[in-house]
Scaffold this active site. Structure first.
Site, PDB file in Angstrom:
ATOM      1  N   THR A   1     -57.700 -10.774   1.508  1.00 59.68           N
ATOM      2  CA  THR A   1     -56.903  -9.559   1.638  1.00 59.68           C
ATOM      3  C   THR A   1     -55.497 -10.051   1.955  1.00 59.68           C
ATOM      4  OG1 THR A   1     -57.251  -9.318   4.018  1.00 59.68           O
ATOM      5  CG2 THR A   1     -58.842  -8.224   2.574  1.00 59.68           C
ATOM      6  N   HIS A   2     -54.503  -9.330   1.478  1.00 59.40           N
ATOM      7  CA  HIS A   2     -53.095  -9.740   1.667  1.00 59.40           C
ATOM      8  C   HIS A   2     -52.848 -11.146   1.123  1.00 59.40           C
ATOM      9  CE1 HIS A   2     -52.894  -6.386   4.636  1.00 59.40           C
ATOM     10  NE2 HIS A   2     -54.089  -6.821   4.965  1.00 59.40           N
TER      11      HIS A   2
ATOM     12  N   SER B   1     -45.255 -27.530 -22.637  1.00 60.56           N
ATOM     13  CA  SER B   1     -43.810 -27.392 -22.544  1.00 60.56           C
ATOM     14  C   SER B   1     -43.173 -28.369 -23.510  1.00 60.56           C
ATOM     15  CB  SER B   1     -43.369 -27.700 -21.113  1.00 60.56           C
ATOM     16  OG  SER B   1     -42.002 -28.084 -21.113  1.00 60.56           O
TER      17      SER B   1
ATOM     18  N   LYS C   1     -47.113 -30.245 -18.532  1.00 58.94           N
ATOM     19  CA  LYS C   1     -47.357 -28.812 -18.340  1.00 58.94           C
ATOM     20  C   LYS C   1     -48.500 -28.261 -19.198  1.00 58.94           C
ATOM     21  CE  LYS C   1     -45.420 -26.178 -16.187  1.00 58.94           C
ATOM     22  NZ  LYS C   1     -44.128 -25.514 -16.370  1.00 58.94           N
TER      23      LYS C   1
ATOM     24  N   GLU D   1     -50.209 -14.477 -18.807  1.00 49.43           N
ATOM     25  CA  GLU D   1     -48.835 -14.017 -18.581  1.00 49.43           C
ATOM     26  C   GLU D   1     -48.462 -12.904 -19.552  1.00 49.43           C
ATOM     27  OE1 GLU D   1     -46.388 -17.801 -16.793  1.00 49.43           O
ATOM     28  OE2 GLU D   1     -46.977 -17.907 -18.885  1.00 49.43           O
TER      29      GLU D   1
ATOM     30  N   LYS E   1     -46.476   9.282 -32.140  1.00 51.53           N
ATOM     31  CA  LYS E   1     -47.305   8.329 -32.879  1.00 51.53           C
ATOM     32  C   LYS E   1     -46.958   6.868 -32.640  1.00 51.53           C
ATOM     33  CE  LYS E   1     -47.028  11.151 -36.340  1.00 51.53           C
ATOM     34  NZ  LYS E   1     -47.129  12.364 -35.498  1.00 51.53           N
TER      35      LYS E   1
HETATM   36  N1  ARG Z   1     -44.544  13.960 -39.508  1.00 48.71           N
HETATM   37  C1  ARG Z   1     -44.746  15.122 -38.702  1.00 48.71           C
HETATM   38  C2  ARG Z   1     -45.225  14.700 -37.302  1.00 48.71           C
HETATM   39  O1  ARG Z   1     -45.597  13.586 -37.186  1.00 48.71           O
HETATM   40  C3  ARG Z   1     -45.769  16.005 -39.327  1.00 48.71           C
HETATM   41  C4  ARG Z   1     -45.584  17.444 -39.014  1.00 48.71           C
HETATM   42  C5  ARG Z   1     -44.322  17.925 -39.608  1.00 48.71           C
HETATM   43  N2  ARG Z   1     -44.174  19.316 -39.413  1.00 48.71           N
HETATM   44  C6  ARG Z   1     -43.015  19.915 -39.592  1.00 48.71           C
HETATM   45  N3  ARG Z   1     -42.971  21.204 -39.395  1.00 48.71           N
HETATM   46  N4  ARG Z   1     -41.934  19.267 -39.951  1.00 48.71           N
HETATM   47  O2  ARG Z   1     -45.238  15.463 -36.377  1.00 48.71           O
END
Ligand code: ARG
Length: 466
Positions: free
Chosen positions: A164-165, A286, A292, A299, A334
């Site tokens: 611990t610590h 290294s 090394k 890491e 995304k």
């Molecule tokens: N490429 C757009 C997205 O990833 C798809 C939906 C687009 N919709 C719109 N009304 N322009 O969200």
């Protein structure tokens, strides 16, 4: 009314109300094609289900349906084979696929988008994609767990100092320490499962935001795509990305666990600790210092954790000010999600191999477990079992440790006579009771480090992870 100047050949599927073609910079700036093309198989699967639903609703004839389905299969073939030709006007994967479909089967291709918007389409694609990828992630987490369990099984006899610590505290089994990570990973899998259960809902049929005019049977679409239920509010369905946040949060916690593990491996493989040797194949040298051997993999695991945390915070921030329903800001979900998933999938995979390849230094661990006053608590507990109030026992043991420190001696150097100068309650049995092995075996309640507990847990985990 101003006169309508025709803009021929804009190449856009939404060009009807526009007088100017899209600026070249805007085309590039708004495009998501570079990253959302990874959704193509899910987009096509969604389109196939949508097409069949439209047929069932009487919106498409049988002939039209057959032509669209055949066309979608051809598009899929081109994409699978890497033969698909994207054009800058495509904007995103949804438009690219529909554009190509229409090229292949003619204007009838344009009927596919009846009663659908890219807003409910992209919400669907993401959910389908996540169902797949999260399954893959769970599998890799289980592989990593198995690597830990295997190492624990091989090292059931090895004791190490527990900390611990970052100060030596009490002896524990190395196996117990390794299994701590298996428990963390078990909760990580649970979080992935929870996120999956909540996102496994069909959003298609929500239209752009208000729902659809066509008599589509959404439950039928859901059945075709394997969703147990359908979303209940169209505005929510196209605007919601909390399922992506949940996934990113689960991923952030996976990385947090890997990062703590990495920190330990970096410390333990240092000259200062020498508890473990990392496999050569997982280290680098290294270019200047010939001696090394650097722990680059742990890491980087530690380093990539910050990157995944960043994606979580980025999406939370993107979402916080958005009015209902869909806004283009949502497209930013995304890259964060994909990069976090790629990072975590690769991290978990490499961590499993790394753990499987560790060599523990039994001699160093044994030596470390026998020193450093790790048994001081045992000594206090010994007095407590002889009737001394624990607070008093703690105080007495503290004075013993102090005296040892002053004389540069270890607890195990003390004789019974030495001990009795601190308390008359010490009897002959103290030398048998206050041992490393005794300390381990007495921690026999559920969750303790006693060998029989740890062995039972290994067995249970081996069964569960088969
Ligand atoms: N490429 C757009 C997205 O990833 C798809 C939906 C687009 N919709 C719109 N009304 N322009 O969200």
């Amino acid at each position: 009314m101003g006169k309508k100047k025709l803009v021929a050949g804009t190449g856009k599927l939404w060009s009807g109300r526009f007088r100017e073609r899209t600026h070249r910079l805007v085309e590039a700036f708004t495009s998501s094609l570079a990253f959302d093309r990874r959704l193509y198989a899910y987009d096509i699967a969604g389109s196939i289900a949508h097409c069949k639903t439209l047929e069932k609703a009487g919106v498409l004839t049988r002939k039209e349906t057959a032509a669209i389905l055949r066309g979608l299969e051809s598009v899929r073939g081109e994409l699978d084979a890497g033969r698909f030709h994207f054009v800058p006007q495509d904007e995103d994967i949804h438009m690219a696929i529909e554009r190509r479909l229409t090229q292949l089967i003619g204007p009838m291709g344009g009927k596919l988008h009846t009663g659908r918007s890219r807003n409910d389409q992209v919400a669907l694609d993401l959910r389908l994609y996540l169902r797949d990828v999260l399954g893959l992630l769970s599998g890799r987490l289980a592989t990593l767990q198995r690597a830990f369990v295997q190492q624990a099984r091989t090292h059931l006899d090895v004791v190490m100092p527990g900390y611990t610590h970052l100060q030596r505290a009490q002896p524990v089994l190395l196996a117990h320490h390794l299994l701590a990570y298996v428990e963390m990973l078990e909760r990580d899998k649970g979080r992935v499962r929870d996120a999956l259960a909540r996102l496994n809902v069909l959003p298609l049929g929500s239209g752009a935001l208000a729902g659809t005019n066509y008599p589509v049977d959404r439950r039928y679409t859901a059945k075709l795509l394997g969703f147990p239920s359908v979303t209940e509010n169209s505005l929510d369905a196209v605007a919601d990305r909390d399922f992506v946040v949940e996934v990113l949060a689960a991923l952030a916690l996976v990385m947090m666990h890997l990062s703590r593990l990495s920190e330990e491996l970096i410390l333990w493989s240092s000259q200062e600790f020498q508890f473990v040797d990392l496999p050569d194949a997982f280290c680098t040298g290294s270019s200047m210092m010939p001696q090394k051997k650097n722990p680059d993999v742990p890491e980087l695991l530690r380093g990539k954790t910050g990157r995944v945390y960043g994606h979580l915070l980025a999406l939370l921030t993107t979402l916080k000010g958005l009015p209902l329903s869909y806004n283009r800001d949502l497209q930013e979900d995304k890259e964060a999600l994909f990069d976090a998933l790629d990072t975590v999938l690769a991290s978990v995979e490499v961590a499993a191999e790394l753990i499987a390849g560790l060599t523990f230094n039994r001699a160093v661990l044994a030596k470390a477990s026998g020193s450093g006053y790790l048994l001081a608590t045992e000594l206090a507990d010994y007095l407590a079992t002889k009737g001394v109030p624990f607070r008093e026992a703690h105080e007495t043991t503290g004075r013993i440790v102090r005296a040892c420190l002053d004389r540069n001696r270890d607890l195990r150097d003390l004789t019974l006579a030495d001990l009795r100068t601190f308390s008359p309650q010490f009897e002959k049995d103290v030398l048998d009771v206050v041992t490393v092995e005794g300390a381990i075996e007495r921690k026999a309640q559920i969750g303790g480090t006693a060998r029989k507990r740890v062995t039972a847990r290994i067995k249970a985990l081996e069964g569960a992870l088969k």
